[in-house]
Design an enzyme around this catalytic site. Sequence first.
Site, short mmCIF file in Angstrom:
data_model
loop_
_atom_site.label_atom_id
_atom_site.label_comp_id
_atom_site.label_asym_id
_atom_site.label_seq_id
_atom_site.Cartn_x
_atom_site.Cartn_y
_atom_site.Cartn_z
N ARG B 123 -16.33 38.02 -20.89
CA ARG B 123 -17.20 37.54 -21.96
C ARG B 123 -18.19 38.63 -22.40
NH1 ARG B 123 -17.22 31.59 -22.41
NH2 ARG B 123 -15.00 31.15 -22.23
N GLN B 128 -15.13 39.61 -28.06
CA GLN B 128 -15.34 38.34 -28.77
C GLN B 128 -14.23 38.00 -29.75
OE1 GLN B 128 -19.22 38.15 -30.53
NE2 GLN B 128 -20.25 37.85 -28.56
N ASP B 131 -11.53 36.18 -28.08
CA ASP B 131 -11.97 35.15 -27.14
C ASP B 131 -11.36 33.79 -27.49
OD1 ASP B 131 -13.20 33.45 -25.41
OD2 ASP B 131 -15.24 34.09 -25.86
N SER B 134 -13.06 30.50 -26.19
CA SER B 134 -14.15 30.01 -27.05
C SER B 134 -13.62 29.39 -28.32
CB SER B 134 -15.11 31.16 -27.40
OG SER B 134 -15.86 31.53 -26.28
N TYR B 226 -31.64 25.55 -12.72
CA TYR B 226 -32.41 24.74 -11.78
C TYR B 226 -32.36 25.38 -10.41
CZ TYR B 226 -32.85 21.15 -15.30
OH TYR B 226 -33.17 20.48 -16.44
#
Lengths: 368, 368
Positions: B123, B128, B131, B134, B226
């Site tokens: 990535r 791109q 890709d 995606s 998190y």
Amino acid sequence: MITVRVGVPAESRPAERRVAGLPETVTTLIGAGLTVDVQAGAGRHAHASDAAYRAAGANVVPDHPAGRCEVLVSVQPPTPEQAACLREGDITISFLQPNAEPELVEVLRANGVTSFSLDLLPRVTRAQSADALSSQALVAGYRAVVEATRRLPKFLPMFTTAAGTVPPAKVLILGAGVAGLQAIATARRLGAVVEAYDVRAAAKEEVRSLGAKFLELDLETQGGVYAQAQSEEFLERQRQLIAERVAASDIVITTAAVPGRTAPVLVTNDMLKAMTPGSVVVDLAAESGGNVAASQPGEDTWLGEVLVVGARNMPSTMPVHASRLYARNVTNLLVMMTADGRVAPDLDDEVLAGCCLTHRGELRRELS
Amino acid sequence: MITVRVGVPAESRPAERRVAGLPETVTTLIGAGLTVDVQAGAGRHAHASDAAYRAAGANVVPDHPAGRCEVLVSVQPPTPEQAACLREGDITISFLQPNAEPELVEVLRANGVTSFSLDLLPRVTRAQSADALSSQALVAGYRAVVEATRRLPKFLPMFTTAAGTVPPAKVLILGAGVAGLQAIATARRLGAVVEAYDVRAAAKEEVRSLGAKFLELDLETQGGVYAQAQSEEFLERQRQLIAERVAASDIVITTAAVPGRTAPVLVTNDMLKAMTPGSVVVDLAAESGGNVAASQPGEDTWLGEVLVVGARNMPSTMPVHASRLYARNVTNLLVMMTADGRVAPDLDDEVLAGCCLTHRGELRRELS
């Protein structure tokens, strides 16, 4: 005091998934002093449970309520057999589609039933809250775009990605009534480039206000209507315009239906053959003869590599909200003829007179 | 001079409707000095005819081109039998899904094939334009909303009519990667009220920029992640938040899939039971274990009155544009390894090295 009883049946005609009453409209009718009987399972497709109807105050009854209630409200008309249970002075409200159901109309007349057909509701301001043709056309226009979108092998919106751009889909809407305008709005929401045509040149402003291009014939108009409408020249120019724009579109949605009349054929097989392979055409008028020559109601038909979707009861494909709007419409009409718990339609009222089909043994409309 | 021959097969795996080359990419490859063979019928679902491929300069061949070309490009991996036709030094590019296809990988390795898997593409910015994960996730996210919308018995947009208002649908998106963000954008276009959650708290800004609410856990984050992710406390708080928001939603779309790994179960049957009857859940991760306990890939499952849609190859439901993006991606990768009509991948290049699976008899990645 014995209250007037309103019956809401489980719809029995094939593929009908709507219902004429929901818990919220039961509450409204009880507030107007009426009692409501709902046939068990009536709300199953609209995801309204018998328990929810009971909680709103309805009686859930095992059988079709015709003959055990004074007022029968439904979406589709009762069958002649169901109508034969209705007694003199009973009232029924639905889309009676009188021209398609002469046998039913005769039963209603002969039994002395006071019947109201939402097909016939006058298009006046006071009647708007009961205008079920419009509310269901709103659903049909929205769903036509949803059904086209899921069948189109392309995006509707434009995308610019690292692998280059895909252009927005081109959508053509024929007919800019309630369904056509909602189809325009929905296709625009999804990012399509939209153009629309209507024989009423006066529809231009509404179409433009939704961000679509209005296609115009180079012909004189009078009061927003093409002066030469239905002349040979008009029809030929219209045919040429539609042929050219159909060929340039990824999706075509036709909405030129007039209740009770045969729809005009606007899109011929030759026009479809000129479309890009993979294009999708949705004919909302398929049940009334069809705007698209190749459409069959309720079926997907391939003409070469163009997919033709013949709509059949499009509002029924979205039963929760279609029922919510319809139930409110029919309830508003019923409340209009109710005072102090008594249902007594005033047939001097233009709204009620306009949609009353039979009363005291008389047929009040000429069938065609 | 004998030119390098690129083969584009008709996809043979079940329900695959995409194609790895289209007339426009044939033109690009010929411009790069290559010859292109396309199997007859390869573009039929993408509505690209054999004649259109020929017009772009391709040879249309009757059989699968493996063994008759030096470069094989496809969407799904070749079968082990097709791969057995490839010769030493041949190149193949597809979604090889190496962990799911160990037998195929061994054939490619043993035959000395140089294979590239678009699943493994790094990535990085330079990659791109190739890709495909995606580009196909973009299609999947859009289609997830289209498929949910057509099954929802309600409108997505709010409507205000003469019979009152219907509120907008509430849509919850779990996972805010490429597919999730596109699902958010599409649901917003259609007028729904949208909220989204992602374990990466850093996804907040992207979600908000699309007009959706980002759901946050009241927990400390470090670098947008998190800090306690995967701790018992984290998982329990996440479960509570998802349960509460699922119950309040008309549509839930789950997109938390990681290629090659089993997807986490985010939505339990108990959560589904708390939803409003008629609600719709689309599990884009159904093929990799499922984010929704009740989902089955390729099937609609009712859990009570909640409809669970298990996605299977969602991009394939929109084959024209899914193929267009995929064909451009694979063509861009191939052009990256081509100069003066010779295809010579430089395996010191980080993009090519990153997605090369087998080369000269070596397996360059550990399978899991």
